[in-house]
Design a protein around this motif. Structure first.
Motif, PDB file in Angstrom:
ATOM      1  N   ILE A  61      -8.947  10.947 -12.011  1.00 60.30           N
ATOM      2  CA  ILE A  61      -9.520  10.171 -11.393  1.00 60.30           C
ATOM      3  C   ILE A  61      -8.858   9.328 -10.526  1.00 60.30           C
ATOM      4  O   ILE A  61      -7.754   8.713 -10.798  1.00 60.30           O
ATOM      5  CB  ILE A  61     -10.424   9.109 -12.293  1.00 60.30           C
ATOM      6  N   LEU A  62      -9.170   9.033  -9.065  1.00 58.67           N
ATOM      7  CA  LEU A  62      -8.500   8.300  -8.071  1.00 58.67           C
ATOM      8  C   LEU A  62      -9.595   7.114  -8.196  1.00 58.67           C
ATOM      9  O   LEU A  62     -10.671   7.257  -7.375  1.00 58.67           O
ATOM     10  CB  LEU A  62      -8.573   9.264  -6.621  1.00 58.67           C
ATOM     11  N   PRO A  63      -9.063   5.945  -8.612  1.00 58.19           N
ATOM     12  CA  PRO A  63      -9.779   4.979  -8.599  1.00 58.19           C
ATOM     13  C   PRO A  63      -9.760   4.000  -7.115  1.00 58.19           C
ATOM     14  O   PRO A  63      -9.312   4.492  -6.150  1.00 58.19           O
ATOM     15  CB  PRO A  63      -9.076   3.675  -9.546  1.00 58.19           C
ATOM     16  N   GLY A  64     -11.042   3.131  -7.062  1.00 57.89           N
ATOM     17  CA  GLY A  64     -11.161   2.305  -5.968  1.00 57.89           C
ATOM     18  C   GLY A  64      -9.943   1.343  -5.810  1.00 57.89           C
ATOM     19  O   GLY A  64      -8.924   1.156  -6.870  1.00 57.89           O
ATOM     20  N   GLY A  65      -9.846   0.703  -4.606  1.00 62.67           N
ATOM     21  CA  GLY A  65      -8.476  -0.036  -4.229  1.00 62.67           C
ATOM     22  C   GLY A  65      -8.254  -0.086  -2.892  1.00 62.67           C
ATOM     23  O   GLY A  65      -9.249  -0.378  -2.229  1.00 62.67           O
ATOM     24  N   GLU A  66      -7.011  -0.150  -2.659  1.00 60.68           N
ATOM     25  CA  GLU A  66      -6.636  -0.246  -1.179  1.00 60.68           C
ATOM     26  C   GLU A  66      -6.075   1.169  -0.732  1.00 60.68           C
ATOM     27  O   GLU A  66      -5.216   1.647  -1.223  1.00 60.68           O
ATOM     28  CB  GLU A  66      -5.814  -1.332  -0.708  1.00 60.68           C
ATOM     29  N   SER A  67      -6.747   1.959   0.158  1.00 59.55           N
ATOM     30  CA  SER A  67      -6.501   3.526   0.335  1.00 59.55           C
ATOM     31  C   SER A  67      -5.192   3.592   0.892  1.00 59.55           C
ATOM     32  O   SER A  67      -4.386   4.340   0.656  1.00 59.55           O
ATOM     33  CB  SER A  67      -7.667   4.118   1.021  1.00 59.55           C
ATOM     34  N   THR A  68      -4.937   2.839   2.063  1.00 63.61           N
ATOM     35  CA  THR A  68      -3.582   3.030   2.667  1.00 63.61           C
ATOM     36  C   THR A  68      -2.565   2.568   1.732  1.00 63.61           C
ATOM     37  O   THR A  68      -1.406   3.285   1.721  1.00 63.61           O
ATOM     38  CB  THR A  68      -3.540   2.210   4.040  1.00 63.61           C
ATOM     39  N   ALA A  69      -2.623   1.714   0.802  1.00 68.47           N
ATOM     40  CA  ALA A  69      -1.370   1.204  -0.151  1.00 68.47           C
ATOM     41  C   ALA A  69      -1.182   2.303  -1.002  1.00 68.47           C
ATOM     42  O   ALA A  69      -0.153   2.874  -1.423  1.00 68.47           O
ATOM     43  CB  ALA A  69      -2.040  -0.141  -0.611  1.00 68.47           C
ATOM     44  N   ILE A  70      -2.679   3.074  -1.501  1.00 70.26           N
ATOM     45  CA  ILE A  70      -2.203   3.859  -2.450  1.00 70.26           C
ATOM     46  C   ILE A  70      -1.629   5.179  -1.891  1.00 70.26           C
ATOM     47  O   ILE A  70      -0.808   5.895  -2.606  1.00 70.26           O
ATOM     48  CB  ILE A  70      -3.809   4.304  -2.905  1.00 70.26           C
ATOM     49  N   SER A  71      -1.987   5.320  -0.465  1.00 73.59           N
ATOM     50  CA  SER A  71      -1.344   6.697   0.125  1.00 73.59           C
ATOM     51  C   SER A  71       0.123   6.481   0.155  1.00 73.59           C
ATOM     52  O   SER A  71       0.855   7.338   0.110  1.00 73.59           O
ATOM     53  CB  SER A  71      -2.113   7.202   1.247  1.00 73.59           C
ATOM     54  N   LYS A  72       0.365   5.191   0.482  1.00 74.48           N
ATOM     55  CA  LYS A  72       1.691   5.117   0.637  1.00 74.48           C
ATOM     56  C   LYS A  72       2.515   5.158  -0.753  1.00 74.48           C
ATOM     57  O   LYS A  72       3.791   5.633  -1.009  1.00 74.48           O
ATOM     58  CB  LYS A  72       2.169   3.491   1.273  1.00 74.48           C
ATOM     59  N   LEU A  73       1.911   4.886  -1.856  1.00 72.24           N
ATOM     60  CA  LEU A  73       2.518   4.791  -3.230  1.00 72.24           C
ATOM     61  C   LEU A  73       2.637   6.163  -3.626  1.00 72.24           C
ATOM     62  O   LEU A  73       3.354   6.468  -4.507  1.00 72.24           O
ATOM     63  CB  LEU A  73       1.633   3.796  -4.206  1.00 72.24           C
ATOM     64  N   LEU A  74       1.683   6.784  -3.288  1.00 74.22           N
ATOM     65  CA  LEU A  74       1.763   8.310  -3.472  1.00 74.22           C
ATOM     66  C   LEU A  74       2.853   8.950  -3.049  1.00 74.22           C
ATOM     67  O   LEU A  74       3.573   9.874  -3.892  1.00 74.22           O
ATOM     68  CB  LEU A  74       0.436   9.065  -3.193  1.00 74.22           C
TER      69      LEU A  74
END
Length: 216
Positions: A61-74
């Motif tokens: 599951i990929l949760p809600g949050g801030e998509s650009t922040a999550i992409s950087k953290l990935l």
């Protein structure tokens, strides 16, 4: 010393099969709510921050949050390419809100350096419904779910502007300025919603995903 081998019974095998191990990407966002929903649906939730943890789960599951922040953290956690590989291999996945954005093949109104996973053949518009103050709730008819409409919570939500020919549209907004906009889709083993089913206590979307994982 003689050691008696332990043989799993048919009941044990059935219990293991009916309790899939589902990861929740735990880099940023509403992780805890998805974990709680999975537990209530009888799945075994696992927090995923490393490639080794991703490799050990049946689905993600990929949760809600801030998509650009999550992409950087990935990228920072070296998960981007392993996750893309698992999706190509057919791993079931479910993305809510920011998770929908990450699963798209094309994203509008995002940063040029933002990454996405191409898990679903769709074009998604980021923050399509407006800013935080424009958050709202509404009832949606959701294909495949019985017992009435789904109460959907939209928080700086995206919508789907284009769904590919192999993408099944599961829900659209019924009325208002966004009437007809696509807010839930499925392609194969991958499910995505613009809204946050994890915050309402209605487990039907999560149960649908758990059933999808079991079928896979």
């Amino acid at each position: 010393m003689n050691v008696t081998p332990v043989v799993a019974s048919a009941a044990d095998a059935e219990q293991t099969q009916s309790r899939p191990t589902i990861g929740v990407l735990a880099l940023q966002g509403d992780v805890r709510e998805h974990v709680a929903a999975l537990e209530r649906c009888g799945a075994e939730p696992v927090l995923v921050r490393r490639a080794t943890e991703l490799a050990a789960v049946d689905a993600l599951i990929l949760p809600g949050g801030e998509s650009t922040a999550i992409s950087k953290l990935l990228g920072a956690f070296e998960l981007l390419e392993p996750l893309r590989a698992r999706l190509r291999e057919g791993m079931p996945a479910f993305g809510s809100c920011a998770g929908m954005i990450l699963l798209a093949s094309e994203v509008l109104d995002t940063r040029p350096d933002a990454e996405h996973l191409s898990g679903i053949d769709m074009t998604v518009r980021r923050n399509a419904f407006g800013r935080q103050v424009d958050s709202f709730e509404t009832d949606l008819s959701f294909a495949g779910l019985t017992d009435g409409p789904v109460r959907a919570v939209f928080i700086r939500a995206p919508w789907v502007e284009r769904a590919g020919p192999d993408v099944e549209v599961l829900a659209t907004v019924a009325d208002g300025p966004a009437a007809g906009r696509i807010v839930a889709v499925r392609q194969g083993n991958v499910l995505a919603t613009s809204f946050h089913p994890e915050v309402t206590g209605d487990l039907r979307v999560h149960r649908l995903f758990v059933d999808l994982v079991l079928a896979a």
